[in-house]
Design an enzyme around this catalytic site. Structure first.
Site, PDB file in Angstrom:
ATOM      1  N   ASN A 164       0.876  -1.175   0.000  1.00  0.00           N
ATOM      2  CA  ASN A 164       0.000   0.000   0.000  1.00  0.00           C
ATOM      3  C   ASN A 164       0.912   1.224   0.000  1.00  0.00           C
ATOM      4  O   ASN A 164       1.462   1.586   1.026  1.00  0.00           O
ATOM      5  CB  ASN A 164      -0.891  -0.037   1.248  1.00  0.00           C
ATOM      6  CG  ASN A 164      -1.710   1.231   1.413  1.00  0.00           C
ATOM      7  OD1 ASN A 164      -1.773   2.070   0.511  1.00  0.00           O
ATOM      8  ND2 ASN A 164      -2.343   1.370   2.576  1.00  0.00           N
ATOM      9  N   LYS A 187       0.165   4.228  -0.325  1.00  0.00           N
ATOM     10  CA  LYS A 187      -0.473   5.429   0.250  1.00  0.00           C
ATOM     11  C   LYS A 187      -0.233   6.633  -0.676  1.00  0.00           C
ATOM     12  O   LYS A 187      -0.191   6.461  -1.885  1.00  0.00           O
ATOM     13  CB  LYS A 187       0.023   5.654   1.679  1.00  0.00           C
ATOM     14  CG  LYS A 187      -0.135   4.383   2.528  1.00  0.00           C
ATOM     15  CD  LYS A 187      -0.002   4.592   3.997  1.00  0.00           C
ATOM     16  CE  LYS A 187      -0.215   3.253   4.703  1.00  0.00           C
ATOM     17  NZ  LYS A 187      -0.228   3.371   6.163  1.00  0.00           N
ATOM     18  N   HIS A 197      -9.608   1.207   4.409  1.00  0.00           N
ATOM     19  CA  HIS A 197      -8.356   1.379   5.151  1.00  0.00           C
ATOM     20  C   HIS A 197      -8.602   2.311   6.336  1.00  0.00           C
ATOM     21  O   HIS A 197      -9.391   3.255   6.232  1.00  0.00           O
ATOM     22  CB  HIS A 197      -7.268   1.946   4.236  1.00  0.00           C
ATOM     23  CG  HIS A 197      -5.926   1.935   4.898  1.00  0.00           C
ATOM     24  ND1 HIS A 197      -5.536   2.922   5.779  1.00  0.00           N
ATOM     25  CD2 HIS A 197      -4.912   1.038   4.844  1.00  0.00           C
ATOM     26  CE1 HIS A 197      -4.317   2.614   6.227  1.00  0.00           C
ATOM     27  NE2 HIS A 197      -3.922   1.483   5.680  1.00  0.00           N
ATOM     28  N   GLU A 202      -7.016   4.687   7.524  1.00  0.00           N
ATOM     29  CA  GLU A 202      -6.797   6.118   7.258  1.00  0.00           C
ATOM     30  C   GLU A 202      -8.018   6.725   6.571  1.00  0.00           C
ATOM     31  O   GLU A 202      -8.341   7.894   6.780  1.00  0.00           O
ATOM     32  CB  GLU A 202      -5.510   6.314   6.433  1.00  0.00           C
ATOM     33  CG  GLU A 202      -4.269   6.104   7.296  1.00  0.00           C
ATOM     34  CD  GLU A 202      -3.057   5.557   6.570  1.00  0.00           C
ATOM     35  OE1 GLU A 202      -3.006   5.626   5.331  1.00  0.00           O
ATOM     36  OE2 GLU A 202      -2.151   5.044   7.262  1.00  0.00           O
ATOM     37  N   GLU A 220      -5.736  -4.987  10.275  1.00  0.00           N
ATOM     38  CA  GLU A 220      -4.723  -3.976  10.537  1.00  0.00           C
ATOM     39  C   GLU A 220      -5.051  -3.248  11.834  1.00  0.00           C
ATOM     40  O   GLU A 220      -5.855  -2.294  11.823  1.00  0.00           O
ATOM     41  CB  GLU A 220      -4.676  -2.960   9.392  1.00  0.00           C
ATOM     42  CG  GLU A 220      -4.342  -3.570   8.051  1.00  0.00           C
ATOM     43  CD  GLU A 220      -3.748  -2.528   7.109  1.00  0.00           C
ATOM     44  OE1 GLU A 220      -2.604  -2.698   6.687  1.00  0.00           O
ATOM     45  OE2 GLU A 220      -4.435  -1.531   6.825  1.00  0.00           O
ATOM     46  N   GLY A 251       2.102   2.265  10.785  1.00  0.00           N
ATOM     47  CA  GLY A 251       3.041   3.379  10.676  1.00  0.00           C
ATOM     48  C   GLY A 251       3.701   3.752  11.992  1.00  0.00           C
ATOM     49  O   GLY A 251       4.334   4.798  12.096  1.00  0.00           O
ATOM     50  N   SER A 275       3.051  -2.112  10.382  1.00  0.00           N
ATOM     51  CA  SER A 275       4.490  -2.182  10.658  1.00  0.00           C
ATOM     52  C   SER A 275       5.081  -3.561  10.372  1.00  0.00           C
ATOM     53  O   SER A 275       5.959  -4.035  11.090  1.00  0.00           O
ATOM     54  CB  SER A 275       4.790  -1.749  12.098  1.00  0.00           C
ATOM     55  OG  SER A 275       4.405  -0.390  12.293  1.00  0.00           O
ATOM     56  N   GLY A 304       2.688  -1.068   4.293  1.00  0.00           N
ATOM     57  CA  GLY A 304       2.740   0.354   3.987  1.00  0.00           C
ATOM     58  C   GLY A 304       4.179   0.787   3.772  1.00  0.00           C
ATOM     59  O   GLY A 304       4.767   0.594   2.705  1.00  0.00           O
TER      60      GLY A 304
HETATM   61  P1  PGA Z   1       2.589   0.285   7.656  1.00  0.00           P
HETATM   62  O1  PGA Z   1       1.148   0.477   6.981  1.00  0.00           O
HETATM   63  O2  PGA Z   1       3.169  -0.984   7.086  1.00  0.00           O
HETATM   64  O3  PGA Z   1       3.370   1.506   7.244  1.00  0.00           O
HETATM   65  O4  PGA Z   1       2.371   0.195   9.128  1.00  0.00           O
HETATM   66  C1  PGA Z   1       0.292  -0.608   6.751  1.00  0.00           C
HETATM   67  C2  PGA Z   1      -0.983  -0.128   6.122  1.00  0.00           C
HETATM   68  O5  PGA Z   1      -1.445   0.969   6.477  1.00  0.00           O
HETATM   69  O6  PGA Z   1      -1.562  -0.794   5.243  1.00  0.00           O
END
Ligand code: PGA
Length: 251
Positions: A9, A11, A95, A97, A167, A173, A213, A234
């Site tokens: 992803n 983003k 997602h 976000e 998630e 993140g 993460s 991500g």
């Molecule tokens: P991250 O994000 O690997 O940066 O924690 C995962 C995601 O939001 O899909």
């Protein structure tokens, strides 16, 4: 045996020119690896460049969102047929976000997932609890609500194309990953829900990714859990070597 699926992803990162460079690096880093399904989800504006750079590769292309209508007065949204025409195969929906910053609800997640399926896309439906919800012992209640409402109305072979991403919001993140056991526990709970919604056979085939993460150092442990069928990556998906190392962790 479920085939693992690892998706990047990206983003809101990478211009079309930058996407072309990253795809070339990914193709090289993943060369010869065929036992895991791999996908990348660049921003909408980089999809054509990524599609071009992926030509002849087994890496699938995904979008980060999709609207529920096929066309119309929905300023700023992108419809499934627009994605299909670009060669897109997957669409992330719900997602955290989007839920947190853009007003996405279980109801809109459901509409988006159904539209994706209707257009022949594979939705990657994201669910997960916040840290407050986990600390209040609400994790299972939140997951149950998100899974039931987000997947309402799915039927028949919809279940065979669906991918779910667990998630935990507190792990996204933050560098703070769910432990193997915490993640497995949530995945097993989600699979139990799927059993009641889709029946035991279909539930046994649905792939549930872990996201939050995931890195080269923790991927193999997470991906070895019985109900963890891949990852939604991500930050680490923006570095070809890290992403490839995670994919290899599932091979
Ligand atoms: P991250 O994000 O690997 O940066 O924690 C995962 C995601 O939001 O899909």
């Amino acid at each position: 045996m479920r085939r693992k699926i690892v998706a990047g992803n990206w983003k809101m990162n990478k211009t079309p020119a930058e996407a072309t460079v990253l795809v070339a690096a990914l193709r090289e880093a993943l060369d010869g690896l065929s036992s895991v399904d791999v996908a990348i989800c660049p921003p909408f504006t980089a999809l054509p460049a990524a599609a071009e750079a992926l030509r002849g590769s087994a890496i699938g292309l995904g979008a980060q969102n999709v609207h529920w209508e096929a066309a119309g007065a929905f300023t700023g949204e992108i419809a499934a047929p627009m994605l299909v025409e670009l060669g897109v195969r997957y669409a992330i929906v719900g997602h955290s976000e989007r839920r947190q910053f853009f007003g996405e609800t279980d109801a809109t997640v459901n509409r988006r997932a159904r539209a994706a399926l209707g257009a022949g896309l594979i939705p990657i439906v994201c669910v997960g609890e916040t840290i407050q919800e986990r600390e209040a012992d609400q994790t299972r209640a939140v997951l149950e609500r998100q899974v039931r409402a987000g997947l309402e109305g799915l039927s028949g072979d919809d279940w065979d194309r669906l991918v779910i991403a667990y998630e935990p919001v507190w792990a996204i993140g933050t560098g703070r990953t769910a432990s193997d056991a915490q993640a497995q526990d949530a995945h097993a709970f989600i699979r139990g829900l799927l059993r009641s919604l889709a029946g035991p056979d279909a539930a046994g085939r649905i792939r549930i990714q872990y996201g939050g993460s995931m890195k080269p150092g923790n991927a193999a442990g997470l991906l070895a859990q019985p109900d963890i069928d891949g990852g939604l990556i991500g930050g680490a998906s923006l570095a070809a070597d890290d992403f490839a190392a995670i994919v290899r962790g599932g091979a």
